[in-house]
Design a protein around this motif. Structure first.
Motif, PDB file in Angstrom:
ATOM      1  N   GLN A  13       5.703  15.798 -30.323  1.00 24.09           N
ATOM      2  CA  GLN A  13       6.883  15.343 -31.054  1.00 24.09           C
ATOM      3  C   GLN A  13       8.108  16.110 -30.565  1.00 24.09           C
ATOM      4  O   GLN A  13       8.085  17.335 -30.496  1.00 24.09           O
ATOM      5  CB  GLN A  13       6.702  15.556 -32.552  1.00 24.09           C
ATOM      6  CG  GLN A  13       7.875  15.057 -33.352  1.00 24.09           C
ATOM      7  CD  GLN A  13       7.814  15.468 -34.810  1.00 24.09           C
ATOM      8  OE1 GLN A  13       6.832  16.038 -35.262  1.00 24.09           O
ATOM      9  NE2 GLN A  13       8.879  15.194 -35.536  1.00 24.09           N
ATOM     10  N   GLN A  16      13.034  13.324 -34.568  1.00 27.44           N
ATOM     11  CA  GLN A  16      12.783  12.400 -35.665  1.00 27.44           C
ATOM     12  C   GLN A  16      14.060  11.604 -35.933  1.00 27.44           C
ATOM     13  O   GLN A  16      15.160  12.161 -35.910  1.00 27.44           O
ATOM     14  CB  GLN A  16      12.376  13.162 -36.923  1.00 27.44           C
ATOM     15  CG  GLN A  16      11.985  12.240 -38.069  1.00 27.44           C
ATOM     16  CD  GLN A  16      11.613  13.026 -39.304  1.00 27.44           C
ATOM     17  OE1 GLN A  16      12.429  13.730 -39.871  1.00 27.44           O
ATOM     18  NE2 GLN A  16      10.362  12.883 -39.724  1.00 27.44           N
ATOM     19  N   ILE A  47       7.223   5.709 -30.609  1.00 22.88           N
ATOM     20  CA  ILE A  47       7.320   5.842 -32.061  1.00 22.88           C
ATOM     21  C   ILE A  47       6.180   5.059 -32.685  1.00 22.88           C
ATOM     22  O   ILE A  47       5.666   4.106 -32.089  1.00 22.88           O
ATOM     23  CB  ILE A  47       8.676   5.353 -32.622  1.00 22.88           C
ATOM     24  CG1 ILE A  47       8.892   3.862 -32.331  1.00 22.88           C
ATOM     25  CG2 ILE A  47       9.824   6.194 -32.072  1.00 22.88           C
ATOM     26  CD1 ILE A  47      10.107   3.268 -33.052  1.00 22.88           C
ATOM     27  N   GLU A  48       5.771   5.477 -33.877  1.00 21.93           N
ATOM     28  CA  GLU A  48       4.732   4.754 -34.610  1.00 21.93           C
ATOM     29  C   GLU A  48       5.342   4.243 -35.914  1.00 21.93           C
ATOM     30  O   GLU A  48       5.825   5.021 -36.732  1.00 21.93           O
ATOM     31  CB  GLU A  48       3.534   5.654 -34.899  1.00 21.93           C
ATOM     32  CG  GLU A  48       2.381   4.891 -35.516  1.00 21.93           C
ATOM     33  CD  GLU A  48       1.150   5.757 -35.743  1.00 21.93           C
ATOM     34  OE1 GLU A  48       0.052   5.193 -35.787  1.00 21.93           O
ATOM     35  OE2 GLU A  48       1.298   6.991 -35.868  1.00 21.93           O
ATOM     36  N   THR A  49       5.327   2.917 -36.061  1.00 22.55           N
ATOM     37  CA  THR A  49       5.831   2.278 -37.275  1.00 22.55           C
ATOM     38  C   THR A  49       4.684   1.502 -37.914  1.00 22.55           C
ATOM     39  O   THR A  49       3.557   1.508 -37.397  1.00 22.55           O
ATOM     40  CB  THR A  49       6.986   1.308 -36.961  1.00 22.55           C
ATOM     41  OG1 THR A  49       6.470   0.211 -36.191  1.00 22.55           O
ATOM     42  CG2 THR A  49       8.106   1.995 -36.188  1.00 22.55           C
ATOM     43  N   SER A  50       4.968   0.804 -38.987  1.00 25.08           N
ATOM     44  CA  SER A  50       3.928  -0.012 -39.633  1.00 25.08           C
ATOM     45  C   SER A  50       3.416  -1.097 -38.684  1.00 25.08           C
ATOM     46  O   SER A  50       2.305  -1.592 -38.845  1.00 25.08           O
ATOM     47  CB  SER A  50       4.467  -0.641 -40.917  1.00 25.08           C
ATOM     48  OG  SER A  50       5.618  -1.417 -40.622  1.00 25.08           O
ATOM     49  N   TRP A  53       2.240   1.442 -32.566  1.00 23.86           N
ATOM     50  CA  TRP A  53       2.979   2.231 -31.580  1.00 23.86           C
ATOM     51  C   TRP A  53       3.896   1.337 -30.769  1.00 23.86           C
ATOM     52  O   TRP A  53       3.523   0.229 -30.402  1.00 23.86           O
ATOM     53  CB  TRP A  53       2.021   2.965 -30.647  1.00 23.86           C
ATOM     54  CG  TRP A  53       1.429   4.177 -31.273  1.00 23.86           C
ATOM     55  CD1 TRP A  53       0.191   4.262 -31.857  1.00 23.86           C
ATOM     56  CD2 TRP A  53       2.023   5.457 -31.401  1.00 23.86           C
ATOM     57  NE1 TRP A  53      -0.007   5.537 -32.337  1.00 23.86           N
ATOM     58  CE2 TRP A  53       1.103   6.293 -32.069  1.00 23.86           C
ATOM     59  CE3 TRP A  53       3.250   6.001 -31.019  1.00 23.86           C
ATOM     60  CZ2 TRP A  53       1.372   7.623 -32.350  1.00 23.86           C
ATOM     61  CZ3 TRP A  53       3.513   7.323 -31.296  1.00 23.86           C
ATOM     62  CH2 TRP A  53       2.585   8.124 -31.961  1.00 23.86           C
ATOM     63  N   ASN A  83      14.880   0.712 -41.263  1.00 25.36           N
ATOM     64  CA  ASN A  83      13.423   0.579 -41.121  1.00 25.36           C
ATOM     65  C   ASN A  83      12.813   1.669 -40.242  1.00 25.36           C
ATOM     66  O   ASN A  83      11.597   1.838 -40.224  1.00 25.36           O
ATOM     67  CB  ASN A  83      13.056  -0.800 -40.566  1.00 25.36           C
ATOM     68  CG  ASN A  83      13.273  -1.898 -41.581  1.00 25.36           C
ATOM     69  OD1 ASN A  83      13.227  -1.672 -42.789  1.00 25.36           O
ATOM     70  ND2 ASN A  83      13.515  -3.108 -41.093  1.00 25.36           N
ATOM     71  N   LEU A  84      13.643   2.395 -39.506  1.00 21.69           N
ATOM     72  CA  LEU A  84      13.143   3.458 -38.615  1.00 21.69           C
ATOM     73  C   LEU A  84      13.383   4.868 -39.164  1.00 21.69           C
ATOM     74  O   LEU A  84      12.994   5.848 -38.536  1.00 21.69           O
ATOM     75  CB  LEU A  84      13.782   3.329 -37.234  1.00 21.69           C
ATOM     76  CG  LEU A  84      13.431   2.055 -36.467  1.00 21.69           C
ATOM     77  CD1 LEU A  84      14.197   2.000 -35.154  1.00 21.69           C
ATOM     78  CD2 LEU A  84      11.939   1.966 -36.217  1.00 21.69           C
ATOM     79  N   VAL A  87      10.926   8.137 -38.865  1.00 20.44           N
ATOM     80  CA  VAL A  87       9.957   7.931 -37.787  1.00 20.44           C
ATOM     81  C   VAL A  87      10.078   9.072 -36.772  1.00 20.44           C
ATOM     82  O   VAL A  87      11.175   9.432 -36.350  1.00 20.44           O
ATOM     83  CB  VAL A  87      10.183   6.557 -37.112  1.00 20.44           C
ATOM     84  CG1 VAL A  87       9.372   6.422 -35.834  1.00 20.44           C
ATOM     85  CG2 VAL A  87       9.849   5.434 -38.079  1.00 20.44           C
ATOM     86  N   ASP A  88       8.948   9.653 -36.388  1.00 17.71           N
ATOM     87  CA  ASP A  88       8.917  10.730 -35.398  1.00 17.71           C
ATOM     88  C   ASP A  88       9.053  10.162 -33.992  1.00 17.71           C
ATOM     89  O   ASP A  88       8.563   9.062 -33.702  1.00 17.71           O
ATOM     90  CB  ASP A  88       7.607  11.511 -35.489  1.00 17.71           C
ATOM     91  CG  ASP A  88       7.493  12.288 -36.791  1.00 17.71           C
ATOM     92  OD1 ASP A  88       8.534  12.710 -37.339  1.00 17.71           O
ATOM     93  OD2 ASP A  88       6.354  12.475 -37.263  1.00 17.71           O
TER      94      ASP A  88
END
Length: 182
Positions: A13, A16, A47-50, A53, A83-84, A87-88
Motif C-alpha cells: 500500500q 489511500q 485498487i480494490e472496490t466492491s 480489483w 464511491n472511491l 479505498v487503498d
C-alpha cells in the motif's frame, strides 16, 4: 478504471483515496511516500472496490494546500469520486527502487522478531515489529509481545544507529541494543 485479474502478489500500500474534491471527480489522496508526491512515480495503481480489483490510471494530479489531489481516468463526477473514498492504493513492490545498503522499506521490517538484551546482557526476544512511525527526532518501532517473547510488554524502540545493531531480513530478525527494562 479497468477490472484486472493480474493483481501483484507482492503488492504494498502506498496511499489511500481520502475524500472527493470539487464536482469533477477529483480526490484527495493520502501518500505513504516521502516526499508525498512520489506516489505518482509508481504507476499503475491497483485498487480494490466492491466490483473487485481494478487498475487505475492517473490523468492529472496537483499539490493543493498541504496535500495532493488527483484526477483518475473514468472518474468524472462527484458521485464517482465519493464511491472511491477510503479505498487503498496499491502497487507492485517490484516498482520500487532497490534500497541502498543499510536502508530498508518499512514494509520489509514489519513482522521481524526483535532481539534485545536482558539484565545479564544475554540475547532475549522482545517481540515482533507491529508498525513504525516517524517522530521529529527519529523513526520508532512498535514492538508487540508474542508467545515467544520475554514478557507481555509493548515497547517503543527508536530506529537509531546506536540502537539498531543488525537487520537480517532472511532470518526475519533485527538485533537491537535495547534492554528488557527500558
Amino acid at each position: 478504471m479497468t477490472p484486472t485479474q493480474n493483481v501483484p502478489e507482492d503488492r504494498i500500500q502506498i496511499g489511500q483515496l481520502r475524500s472527493a474534491y470539487g464536482l469533477n471527480g477529483w480526490l484527495w489522496i493520502y501518500s505513504n511516500t516521502d516526499p508525498m508526491s512520489n506516489v505518482f512515480d509508481y504507476l499503475p495503481w491497483y485498487i480494490e472496490t466492491s466490483a473487485g480489483w481494478q487498475t487505475v490510471e492517473v490523468k492529472r494530479w496537483k499539490p493543493h494546500g498541504k496535500g495532493l489531489v488527483v484526477s483518475l481516468k473514468g472518474v468524472s463526477d462527484r458521485t464517482a469520486a465519493d464511491n472511491l473514498v477510503g479505498v487503498d492504493v496499491w502497487i507492485s513492490k517490484s516498482q520500487l527502487p532497490q534500497p541502498s545498503v543499510d536502508e530498508f522499506y518499512w514494509s520489509d521490517l514489519k513482522g521481524l522478531i526483535v532481539l534485545g538484551l536482558d539484565d545479564q546482557e544475554q540475547e532475549v526476544n522482545l517481540g515482533q515489529i507491529h508498525e513504525l512511525f516517524e517522530t521529529g527526532a527519529n523513526d520508532v518501532m512498535v514492538v508487540r509481545a508474542t508467545p515467544e517473547s520475554v514478557d507481555g510488554e509493548e515497547r517503543m524502540v527508536p530506529w537509531h544507529r546506536d540502537v539498531v545493531q543488525r537487520v537480517d531480513l532472511e532470518a526475519g530478525r533485527i538485533y537491537v541494543n535495547w534492554g528488557v527494562d527500558y
